[in-house]
Design an enzyme around this catalytic site. Sequence first.
Site, PDB file in Angstrom:
ATOM      1  NE  ARG A 100      -1.209   2.303   3.018  1.00  0.00           N
ATOM      2  CZ  ARG A 100      -0.417   3.230   3.535  1.00  0.00           C
ATOM      3  NH1 ARG A 100      -0.055   4.294   2.823  1.00  0.00           N
ATOM      4  NH2 ARG A 100       0.059   3.107   4.770  1.00  0.00           N
ATOM      5  CG  PHE A 139       7.756  12.909  -1.643  1.00  0.00           C
ATOM      6  CD1 PHE A 139       7.147  13.900  -2.405  1.00  0.00           C
ATOM      7  CD2 PHE A 139       7.868  13.109  -0.273  1.00  0.00           C
ATOM      8  CE1 PHE A 139       6.669  15.073  -1.820  1.00  0.00           C
ATOM      9  CE2 PHE A 139       7.402  14.276   0.323  1.00  0.00           C
ATOM     10  CZ  PHE A 139       6.795  15.258  -0.461  1.00  0.00           C
ATOM     11  CB  SER A 148       9.356  15.563  13.455  1.00  0.00           C
ATOM     12  OG  SER A 148       9.063  14.193  13.651  1.00  0.00           O
ATOM     13  CD1 TRP A 172      14.585   7.071   7.998  1.00  0.00           C
ATOM     14  CD2 TRP A 172      14.154   5.036   7.149  1.00  0.00           C
ATOM     15  NE1 TRP A 172      15.184   6.136   8.817  1.00  0.00           N
ATOM     16  CE2 TRP A 172      14.931   4.875   8.332  1.00  0.00           C
ATOM     17  CE3 TRP A 172      13.768   3.897   6.445  1.00  0.00           C
ATOM     18  CZ2 TRP A 172      15.309   3.620   8.808  1.00  0.00           C
ATOM     19  CZ3 TRP A 172      14.145   2.653   6.914  1.00  0.00           C
ATOM     20  CH2 TRP A 172      14.893   2.513   8.081  1.00  0.00           C
ATOM     21  CB  ILE A 173      13.866   8.380  -0.014  1.00  0.00           C
ATOM     22  CG1 ILE A 173      14.483   9.550   0.771  1.00  0.00           C
ATOM     23  CG2 ILE A 173      13.077   8.869  -1.218  1.00  0.00           C
ATOM     24  CD1 ILE A 173      13.477  10.433   1.492  1.00  0.00           C
ATOM     25  CG  PHE A 246       3.751  20.690   5.136  1.00  0.00           C
ATOM     26  CD1 PHE A 246       4.753  19.741   5.277  1.00  0.00           C
ATOM     27  CD2 PHE A 246       3.684  21.715   6.067  1.00  0.00           C
ATOM     28  CE1 PHE A 246       5.665  19.804   6.313  1.00  0.00           C
ATOM     29  CE2 PHE A 246       4.597  21.787   7.109  1.00  0.00           C
ATOM     30  CZ  PHE A 246       5.583  20.828   7.235  1.00  0.00           C
ATOM     31  NE  ARG A 253       1.245  14.154   7.766  1.00  0.00           N
ATOM     32  CZ  ARG A 253       1.710  15.338   8.108  1.00  0.00           C
ATOM     33  NH1 ARG A 253       0.939  16.415   7.984  1.00  0.00           N
ATOM     34  NH2 ARG A 253       2.930  15.464   8.581  1.00  0.00           N
ATOM     35  CD  GLU A 373       4.050   9.967   4.515  1.00  0.00           C
ATOM     36  OE1 GLU A 373       4.570  11.078   4.665  1.00  0.00           O
ATOM     37  OE2 GLU A 373       4.264   9.251   3.537  1.00  0.00           O
ATOM     38  CG  PHE A 393       5.381  21.936  16.546  1.00  0.00           C
ATOM     39  CD1 PHE A 393       5.550  20.616  16.179  1.00  0.00           C
ATOM     40  CD2 PHE A 393       4.127  22.494  16.429  1.00  0.00           C
ATOM     41  CE1 PHE A 393       4.489  19.877  15.681  1.00  0.00           C
ATOM     42  CE2 PHE A 393       3.055  21.775  15.924  1.00  0.00           C
ATOM     43  CZ  PHE A 393       3.244  20.442  15.563  1.00  0.00           C
TER      44      PHE A 393
END
Length: 394
Positions: A100, A139, A148, A172-173, A246, A253, A373, A393
Amino acid sequence: MTVADIDELRGRSDVLGIDALLSAEERATRDRVRAFVDEHIRPNIADWFASAHFPVEISREFGRLGVLGMHLKGYGCPGRSAVEYGLAALELEAGDSGLRTFVSVQGSLAMSSIHRWGSEEQKQQWLPGMAAGEIIGSFGLTEPTAGSDPSSMKTYARRDGDDWILTGAKRWIGLAPIAQLTVVWAQTDDGIRGFIVPTDSPGYEAITLEPKLSMRASIQAELHFDDIRLPASAMLPGAKGLRGPFSALNEARYGIIWGVLGAARDSYEAALRYSLERTQFDKPIAGFQLTQQKLVDMVLEIQKGALLALHTGRLKDAGTLDPVQISVGKLNNTREAIKIAREARTILGGNGVLIEHSPIRHAANLESVRTYEGTDEVHTLILGQHLTGIGAFR
């Protein structure tokens, strides 16, 4: 247990009658993707997971199935509704999160970025082949030191005459080692911009991250950009600042809200079937109170999650979905899906740690889905800021 038996048990689990809230077209899309998963993924996924193998040839099969860039219109894209895309994501993740994720990286991240922010020439050049699964895209946003907090990215693109020179690294692509292009987000003197980077560009290196204990039937990489020279036409002209990446993240997401329900449902169904067939103390373990409580708790959360996903999808189709509502779904459904997969494993007892049984595979995969994500913490703070008006944040 026969297909008819499984369908009958699945019908019982829809206690709230959510299936009736879907249109005939939506059910047809769901059933078509479910049949594909039953035929092409379920018989193979345990072996793919065990050997950490991603079947690259499935890309074109996904293209023929019509799930790549499923929600996008024009340029050879299927142009289906948000709810249909969500149902497809659910059925695909019932097979495996990694497969997926392929559809999400290709369609929701790479294709969406080009579709929304690219030039007409870029759309014509890349989107038809990507929708058909003939071209694979990735991406590049996350970096070794910027997960993050993408605003702190170090990857940089500087002007050199009419060209751009790209330097930096991403981590982590998904799909990068098998992709023909990567949409890379980089700092420039004019803010964060997106670039379409062919993966055969001199100076482009993709290093597969392995071994992994999660998302094993999937590919992730660390990318290195060593002074890659790009023409001016490589930039996505419509995207400036973090709004560009985003917007794609929110598309991905949204798919996760639905997808994790597939992993949860498959875990529940595996536990239910096992509990009906496994006999202890002279009766099926499904007849014991503690087992029934576990099964009931799972169904309650799956049904609530399905209502949340469907409501979110209807809002998206109506054009009224707010990003904070996406955070509600991603946070809640992923968190509950992990609990369900872990609890389902307990019903299978010791046998549940064997790779042939899906709950432990889903539980391992969902640890990655929970992280990418936007982590639980990030989505919690997004919601916290919405509720209090105070950003936490920094």
